[in-house]
Write a protein that holds these residues in place. Structure first.
Motif, PDB file in Angstrom:
ATOM      1  N   UNK A 186       0.850  -1.188   0.000  1.00  0.00           N
ATOM      2  CA  UNK A 186       0.000   0.000   0.000  1.00  0.00           C
ATOM      3  C   UNK A 186       0.886   1.238   0.000  1.00  0.00           C
ATOM      4  N   UNK A 187       0.666   2.124  -0.970  1.00  0.00           N
ATOM      5  CA  UNK A 187       1.462   3.347  -1.082  1.00  0.00           C
ATOM      6  C   UNK A 187       0.822   4.461  -0.265  1.00  0.00           C
ATOM      7  N   UNK A 188       1.671   5.249   0.387  1.00  0.00           N
ATOM      8  CA  UNK A 188       1.164   6.444   1.072  1.00  0.00           C
ATOM      9  C   UNK A 188       1.423   7.687   0.216  1.00  0.00           C
ATOM     10  N   UNK A 189       2.482   7.649  -0.608  1.00  0.00           N
ATOM     11  CA  UNK A 189       2.731   8.656  -1.637  1.00  0.00           C
ATOM     12  C   UNK A 189       3.724   8.048  -2.626  1.00  0.00           C
ATOM     13  N   UNK A 190       4.301   8.865  -3.497  1.00  0.00           N
ATOM     14  CA  UNK A 190       5.162   8.333  -4.554  1.00  0.00           C
ATOM     15  C   UNK A 190       6.416   7.648  -4.032  1.00  0.00           C
ATOM     16  N   UNK A 191       6.862   8.019  -2.845  1.00  0.00           N
ATOM     17  CA  UNK A 191       8.128   7.478  -2.342  1.00  0.00           C
ATOM     18  C   UNK A 191       7.984   6.774  -0.999  1.00  0.00           C
ATOM     19  N   UNK A 192       6.779   6.533  -0.560  1.00  0.00           N
ATOM     20  CA  UNK A 192       6.555   5.836   0.706  1.00  0.00           C
ATOM     21  C   UNK A 192       5.505   4.757   0.506  1.00  0.00           C
ATOM     22  N   UNK A 193       5.795   3.569   0.983  1.00  0.00           N
ATOM     23  CA  UNK A 193       4.809   2.501   0.894  1.00  0.00           C
ATOM     24  C   UNK A 193       4.990   1.538   2.061  1.00  0.00           C
ATOM     25  N   UNK A 194       3.977   0.683   2.244  1.00  0.00           N
ATOM     26  CA  UNK A 194       3.958  -0.272   3.356  1.00  0.00           C
ATOM     27  C   UNK A 194       3.843  -1.676   2.777  1.00  0.00           C
ATOM     28  N   UNK A 195       4.676  -2.572   3.274  1.00  0.00           N
ATOM     29  CA  UNK A 195       4.581  -3.989   2.921  1.00  0.00           C
ATOM     30  C   UNK A 195       4.068  -4.732   4.143  1.00  0.00           C
ATOM     31  N   UNK A 196       2.950  -5.436   3.997  1.00  0.00           N
ATOM     32  CA  UNK A 196       2.347  -6.158   5.117  1.00  0.00           C
ATOM     33  C   UNK A 196       2.361  -7.648   4.834  1.00  0.00           C
ATOM     34  N   UNK A 197       2.790  -8.419   5.836  1.00  0.00           N
ATOM     35  CA  UNK A 197       2.800  -9.873   5.692  1.00  0.00           C
ATOM     36  C   UNK A 197       2.648 -10.504   7.062  1.00  0.00           C
ATOM     37  N   UNK A 198       1.664 -11.419   7.180  1.00  0.00           N
ATOM     38  CA  UNK A 198       1.428 -12.156   8.426  1.00  0.00           C
ATOM     39  C   UNK A 198       1.278 -11.219   9.615  1.00  0.00           C
ATOM     40  N   UNK A 199       0.630 -10.085   9.394  1.00  0.00           N
ATOM     41  CA  UNK A 199       0.356  -9.166  10.485  1.00  0.00           C
ATOM     42  C   UNK A 199       1.499  -8.227  10.825  1.00  0.00           C
ATOM     43  N   UNK A 200       2.616  -8.307  10.096  1.00  0.00           N
ATOM     44  CA  UNK A 200       3.768  -7.442  10.358  1.00  0.00           C
ATOM     45  C   UNK A 200       3.893  -6.434   9.216  1.00  0.00           C
ATOM     46  N   UNK A 201       3.996  -5.146   9.579  1.00  0.00           N
ATOM     47  CA  UNK A 201       4.104  -4.076   8.596  1.00  0.00           C
ATOM     48  C   UNK A 201       5.539  -3.565   8.507  1.00  0.00           C
ATOM     49  N   UNK A 202       6.011  -3.387   7.256  1.00  0.00           N
ATOM     50  CA  UNK A 202       7.295  -2.742   7.018  1.00  0.00           C
ATOM     51  C   UNK A 202       7.028  -1.416   6.325  1.00  0.00           C
ATOM     52  N   UNK A 203       7.484  -0.319   6.930  1.00  0.00           N
ATOM     53  CA  UNK A 203       7.274   1.017   6.371  1.00  0.00           C
ATOM     54  C   UNK A 203       8.537   1.418   5.605  1.00  0.00           C
ATOM     55  N   UNK A 204       8.373   1.693   4.307  1.00  0.00           N
ATOM     56  CA  UNK A 204       9.504   1.930   3.418  1.00  0.00           C
ATOM     57  C   UNK A 204       9.507   3.393   2.964  1.00  0.00           C
ATOM     58  N   UNK A 205      10.684   4.040   3.031  1.00  0.00           N
ATOM     59  CA  UNK A 205      10.828   5.412   2.562  1.00  0.00           C
ATOM     60  C   UNK A 205      11.944   5.494   1.530  1.00  0.00           C
ATOM     61  N   UNK A 206      11.617   6.039   0.352  1.00  0.00           N
ATOM     62  CA  UNK A 206      12.602   6.299  -0.689  1.00  0.00           C
ATOM     63  C   UNK A 206      12.721   7.808  -0.908  1.00  0.00           C
ATOM     64  N   UNK A 207      13.887   8.241  -1.346  1.00  0.00           N
ATOM     65  CA  UNK A 207      14.078   9.636  -1.733  1.00  0.00           C
ATOM     66  C   UNK A 207      15.074   9.656  -2.884  1.00  0.00           C
ATOM     67  N   UNK A 208      14.690  10.284  -3.975  1.00  0.00           N
ATOM     68  CA  UNK A 208      15.535  10.327  -5.169  1.00  0.00           C
ATOM     69  C   UNK A 208      15.946   8.919  -5.600  1.00  0.00           C
ATOM     70  N   UNK A 209      14.993   8.024  -5.604  1.00  0.00           N
ATOM     71  CA  UNK A 209      15.175   6.643  -6.062  1.00  0.00           C
ATOM     72  C   UNK A 209      16.145   5.831  -5.213  1.00  0.00           C
ATOM     73  N   UNK A 210      16.370   6.219  -3.989  1.00  0.00           N
ATOM     74  CA  UNK A 210      17.222   5.441  -3.098  1.00  0.00           C
ATOM     75  C   UNK A 210      16.504   5.231  -1.768  1.00  0.00           C
ATOM     76  N   UNK A 211      16.653   4.039  -1.230  1.00  0.00           N
ATOM     77  CA  UNK A 211      16.045   3.711   0.052  1.00  0.00           C
ATOM     78  C   UNK A 211      16.726   4.512   1.154  1.00  0.00           C
ATOM     79  N   UNK A 212      15.942   5.210   1.952  1.00  0.00           N
ATOM     80  CA  UNK A 212      16.522   5.989   3.052  1.00  0.00           C
ATOM     81  C   UNK A 212      16.157   5.447   4.423  1.00  0.00           C
ATOM     82  N   UNK A 213      15.007   4.742   4.503  1.00  0.00           N
ATOM     83  CA  UNK A 213      14.618   4.217   5.821  1.00  0.00           C
ATOM     84  C   UNK A 213      13.662   3.043   5.664  1.00  0.00           C
ATOM     85  N   UNK A 214      13.819   2.047   6.523  1.00  0.00           N
ATOM     86  CA  UNK A 214      12.872   0.934   6.640  1.00  0.00           C
ATOM     87  C   UNK A 214      12.569   0.758   8.117  1.00  0.00           C
ATOM     88  N   UNK A 215      11.290   0.715   8.450  1.00  0.00           N
ATOM     89  CA  UNK A 215      10.893   0.554   9.844  1.00  0.00           C
ATOM     90  C   UNK A 215       9.929  -0.615   9.995  1.00  0.00           C
TER      91      UNK A 215
END
Length: 517
Positions: free
Chosen positions: A167-196
């Motif tokens: 699920x995308x929150x905007x063009x460079x942020x999205x969430x990957x969910x699996x088995x009840x666990x969410x990974x919050x992904x942040x990209x900036x200028x086509x590079x990964x900057x943070x995963x939570x």
């Protein structure tokens, strides 16, 4: 002429490599740095390489993954090498032709999966897989994911292909969910900057943070068991410990499987959070690596290990505690989880302990429990299978149930062959002894002379709370017994659907110990 050739080659080679980038990340859990990640990613050659180095207890674990993708960012080849303290333990190779995923482990052919349009997403923080998902530009929805790490365990390889939600929150942020666990992904200028991963208190970031000091003292220890085997562990002391002051100690005893001292399962480490909560409230805590964990790490044969060895190892931990000057030997507490909880009556027998806590114990004979568990899980999934999304998982469980019923029937009829391997994992002699030790668990609990606290979660799919409620009246024949149910807690002591460690476990233990010590 040679000079012209070199110039021409340089003109060709520079565009090929100029876009290859190396990124460095730092891994934190609960704001404590636990490792680092290096990612080499070239979006033009469709190759990614990730090296993840994590500190797991006293051990350094390194995961080296390399993935080749096609121009649609679907993986074609994947290799994963796992090192423990610089010694290679695992070499996995996977290949995908768009229809089948083939796997090879240390030169041995493993399970092949028939699946279309699979995304690769290893849960060893292999970050080039996250880059590939980003470049694939998927729309919000459900996708089929291949998790290579799950292939490495015969108990989990049926679940190596599973659904994930993106699920995308905007063009460079999205969430990957699996088995009840969410990974919050942040990209900036086509590079990964943070995963939570908030539920696991995991943060991966390019920015190095200030190191958070531990609120307790932790020492690596080694102590001998009954047969001279050296058990490795940690001894944790409260920071405010005073000279000549003795404090109550706690021994943590693991569940089944080759567990390290923190009971690490993926991102979950229930004994890490449990031990920290207890030591920060004034208790000395001893936790240790199970002998099969240590032996597997050292490439030793574990086929002759028996359940009684784990019981004697726990008793060795109790004996070792009594040698520590700061320990109040009259107030030793043993906390067992799952299998460790079921073995408590044997562990504390003839040992001078003050109290025992059983977390998610199995209360019936082990092969009966295996059948009970899977039937429970099948019925549980069917309740939520309105859209048929659980059909594949239910089918896998139903196939497993057939095997378990055969083993259970053979056990009841004395037909288990001691030398045969059952369920792809258990030696017959091991199952026979495990069965004997769990035939009368409720009666053994009742006969325990020390105060006993039993805790079970209402979302436990391995030792369901309904089983405890069935046995509750019988268990209450024991006078110094307390039973607690924790809402929405799963078997691993984490809240169901969120993956957050359930602090109520610590609170219940602390409140009960104040009453009985």
């Amino acid at each position: 002429m040679k000079k012209l050739i070199l110039i021409a080659l340089s003109m060709i080679l520079v565009p090929m490599f100029i876009f290859s980038e190396t990124y460095t990340y730092y891994v934190y859990q609960n704001n404590v740095e636990i490792g680092n990640i290096s990612v080499e990613f070239d979006p033009h050659s469709y190759i990614g390489k990730t090296t993840t180095v994590l500190q797991v207890g006293p051990n350094t674990v390194k995961y080296v993954g390399q993935t080749k993708y096609d121009n649609a960012w679907t993986f074609k080849e994947y290799s994963l090498d796992i090192y423990v303290d610089s010694q290679k333990q695992v070499s996995l190779k996977s290949s995908y032709d768009g229809q089948k995923i083939k796997n090879d482990f240390n030169g041995i052919t493993l399970k092949t999966y028939e699946v279309k349009d699979a995304i690769i997403l290893d849960n060893n923080l292999i970050l080039d897989h996250i880059f590939a998902i980003y470049y694939k530009q998927l729309t919000d929805g459900t996708y089929t994911s291949f998790v290579p790490q799950l292939v490495l365990n015969q108990l989990t390889w049926n679940y190596a292909v599973l659904n994930i939600e993106i699920k995308s929150t905007d063009n460079e942020n999205f969430v990957i969910s699996s088995s009840g666990v969410d990974q919050y992904i942040t990209f900036k200028n086509d590079r990964l900057t943070k995963l939570e991963i908030p539920s696991q208190l995991i943060e991966v970031t390019e920015i190095k943070k200030e190191v958070k000091e531990k609120s307790y003292i932790e020492k690596d220890i080694t102590f001998p068991s009954f047969d001279g085997f050296e058990l490795n562990g940690s001894l944790m002391f409260p920071n405010e410990i005073q000279n000549n002051k003795k404090m109550p100690p706690i021994v943590l005893v693991h569940g089944s499987g080759a567990n390290d001292r923190n009971e690490t399962i993926g991102y979950m480490s229930p004994f890490l959070q449990l031990s920290e909560g207890l030591v920060n409230n004034g208790y000395i805590v001893l936790k240790y690596d199970k002998r099969n964990f240590t032996m597997m790490k050292n490439n030793q044969d574990t086929s002759n290990i028996m359940p009684i060895d784990f019981i004697k190892d726990a008793q060795a931990a109790i004996k070792y505690l009594k040698t520590i000057p700061e320990v109040d030997s009259d107030k030793i507490i043993v906390i067992g989880h799952s299998e460790g909880a079921s073995f408590l009556p044997y562990i504390v027998k003839d040992e001078k302990v003050a109290a025992a806590v059983a977390l998610s114990p199995g209360l019936i004979e082990i092969t009966d429990l295996m059948v009970y568990q899977i039937e429970y899980q099948i019925n549980y999934l069917k309740k939520f299978n309105f859209d048929n999304s659980q059909n594949a998982t239910i089918a896998l469980l139903e196939n497993l149930l057939v095997q378990l019923k055969e083993v259970n029937n053979d056990m009841k009829n004395g037909k288990i062959d001691p030398d045969k391997v059952y369920l792809d994992y258990y030696k017959g002699s091991y199952l026979i002894q495990w069965s004997e030790l769990t035939k009368n668990t409720v009666e053994e609990f009742i006969s325990m002379e020390v105060p006993l606290l039993i805790i079970n979660g209402t979302q436990d799919l391995k030792t369901p709370y309904e089983l405890l409620t069935e046995k509750e009246n019988q268990l209450k024949q024991k006078k110094n017994l307390e039973i607690v149910y924790i809402e929405n807690m799963g078997h691993e002591l984490y809240r169901s659907y969120t993956g957050v460690f359930e602090d109520a476990v610590i609170d219940q233990i602390l409140n009960w110990l104040k009453k009985v010590l």
